[in-house]
Design an enzyme around this catalytic site. Structure first.
Site, PDB file in Angstrom:
ATOM      1  N   ARG A  59      32.530-100.948  -0.729  1.00 44.86           N
ATOM      2  CA  ARG A  59      32.498-101.952  -2.008  1.00 44.86           C
ATOM      3  C   ARG A  59      31.252-102.303  -2.426  1.00 44.86           C
ATOM      4  O   ARG A  59      30.576-102.674  -1.409  1.00 44.86           O
ATOM      5  CB  ARG A  59      33.427-103.177  -1.720  1.00 44.86           C
ATOM      6  CG  ARG A  59      34.782-103.062  -1.498  1.00 44.86           C
ATOM      7  CD  ARG A  59      35.650-104.422  -1.238  1.00 44.86           C
ATOM      8  NE  ARG A  59      37.005-104.166  -0.881  1.00 44.86           N
ATOM      9  CZ  ARG A  59      37.850-104.242  -1.877  1.00 44.86           C
ATOM     10  NH1 ARG A  59      37.850-104.305  -3.088  1.00 44.86           N
ATOM     11  NH2 ARG A  59      39.141-104.127  -1.298  1.00 44.86           N
ATOM     12  N   HIS A  62      27.137-104.707  -5.278  1.00 42.62           N
ATOM     13  CA  HIS A  62      27.421-105.579  -6.506  1.00 42.62           C
ATOM     14  C   HIS A  62      26.388-106.717  -6.643  1.00 42.62           C
ATOM     15  O   HIS A  62      25.849-107.202  -5.639  1.00 42.62           O
ATOM     16  CB  HIS A  62      28.795-106.260  -6.413  1.00 42.62           C
ATOM     17  CG  HIS A  62      29.880-105.328  -6.319  1.00 42.62           C
ATOM     18  ND1 HIS A  62      31.054-105.369  -5.432  1.00 42.62           N
ATOM     19  CD2 HIS A  62      30.038-103.832  -6.985  1.00 42.62           C
ATOM     20  CE1 HIS A  62      32.025-104.493  -5.443  1.00 42.62           C
ATOM     21  NE2 HIS A  62      31.207-103.701  -6.459  1.00 42.62           N
ATOM     22  N   LYS A  71      25.152-115.423  -1.473  1.00 42.33           N
ATOM     23  CA  LYS A  71      26.411-115.356  -0.672  1.00 42.33           C
ATOM     24  C   LYS A  71      26.234-115.495   0.753  1.00 42.33           C
ATOM     25  O   LYS A  71      25.398-114.982   1.443  1.00 42.33           O
ATOM     26  CB  LYS A  71      26.897-113.766  -0.928  1.00 42.33           C
ATOM     27  CG  LYS A  71      27.312-113.443  -2.420  1.00 42.33           C
ATOM     28  CD  LYS A  71      27.526-112.038  -2.570  1.00 42.33           C
ATOM     29  CE  LYS A  71      27.987-111.693  -4.059  1.00 42.33           C
ATOM     30  NZ  LYS A  71      28.207-110.376  -4.030  1.00 42.33           N
ATOM     31  N   TYR A 131      33.548-114.463   2.090  1.00 45.47           N
ATOM     32  CA  TYR A 131      32.262-114.814   1.501  1.00 45.47           C
ATOM     33  C   TYR A 131      32.460-116.304   0.531  1.00 45.47           C
ATOM     34  O   TYR A 131      33.116-116.411  -0.111  1.00 45.47           O
ATOM     35  CB  TYR A 131      31.398-113.872   0.899  1.00 45.47           C
ATOM     36  CG  TYR A 131      32.101-113.016  -0.248  1.00 45.47           C
ATOM     37  CD1 TYR A 131      31.545-113.214  -1.561  1.00 45.47           C
ATOM     38  CD2 TYR A 131      33.059-112.070   0.064  1.00 45.47           C
ATOM     39  CE1 TYR A 131      32.288-112.470  -2.543  1.00 45.47           C
ATOM     40  CE2 TYR A 131      33.564-111.124  -1.017  1.00 45.47           C
ATOM     41  CZ  TYR A 131      33.061-111.696  -2.538  1.00 45.47           C
ATOM     42  OH  TYR A 131      33.875-110.833  -3.351  1.00 45.47           O
ATOM     43  N   ASP A 168      33.105 -98.980  -8.944  1.00 45.45           N
ATOM     44  CA  ASP A 168      31.932 -98.546  -8.045  1.00 45.45           C
ATOM     45  C   ASP A 168      31.524 -97.230  -7.954  1.00 45.45           C
ATOM     46  O   ASP A 168      30.242 -96.882  -7.900  1.00 45.45           O
ATOM     47  CB  ASP A 168      32.233 -98.728  -6.277  1.00 45.45           C
ATOM     48  CG  ASP A 168      32.358-100.209  -6.081  1.00 45.45           C
ATOM     49  OD1 ASP A 168      31.925-101.125  -6.846  1.00 45.45           O
ATOM     50  OD2 ASP A 168      33.131-100.912  -5.397  1.00 45.45           O
TER      51      ASP A 168
END
Length: 181
Positions: A59, A62, A71, A131, A168
């Site tokens: 993932r 981003h 984060k 997160y 992605d």
């Protein structure tokens, strides 16, 4: 907790103090006062996210170009190789990456300040990833840098090709990405 500085300014590894015995363990995963005192970062989190992914799922990378999110990330089950990439054009480490294992075993966390792209690949059979973010998810501002950009050169611990979402797969190289000042 133990705070470890990384080579990328502002990116911090957090090792919580874990109390364990034959019954199991306990640790404080976040305490705003202690976090501010020991990291020098005073944040207010507004959103918590939880994902579960299978082995080989990647993932990222981003970020949000507006409503940028800081984060605090951790893994509660399984293990991932977690990566942050500095997208702050004015930073001496612009375009550089830092990666480490986050797992249920090591209980480490990574503080990723606004201005970084973030991603991870699952290295265990599955992983649950949590997160906290300092701003809300804003799809209109979401961006993605391609995970395998040779200009960044992330050394992902992969056995073959990762499993990617369509979003992605459509990530752009760093040279074409919108970045922070």
């Amino acid at each position: 907790m133990n705070v470890i500085k990384t080579p990328l300014e502002g990116l911090l590894v957090i090792e919580p103090t874990v109390f364990g015995d034959q019954r199991g363990f306990f640790y404080e995963s976040f305490n705003a006062q202690r976090f501010a005192e020991q990291t020098g970062v005073n944040v207010q989190f507004v959103q918590d996210n939880h994902s579960r992914s299978a082995k080989g799922v990647l993932r990222g990378l981003h970020y949000q170009i507006q409503q940028a999110q800081g984060k605090l990330v951790r893994v509660t089950s399984g293990a991932v190789f977690d990566v942050a990439v500095d997208l702050r054009k004015s930073s001496p480490t612009f375009g550089q990456w830092y990666g480490l294992e986050l797992s249920e075993e090591n209980k480490r966390q990574l503080w990723i300040p606004a201005g970084f792209a973030h991603g991870f690949v699952v290295t265990s059979e599955f992983a649950e990833f949590l997160y906290k973010t300092t701003d809300y998810y804003a799809p209109a501002f979401e961006r993605s840098v391609i995970w395998n950009d040779p200009a960044i050169g992330i050394e992902w611990p992969l056995d073959g090709e990762p499993l990617l979402s369509a979003k992605d797969k459509a990530g752009v190289p760093l040279a074409q990405a919108e970045v922070y000042p």
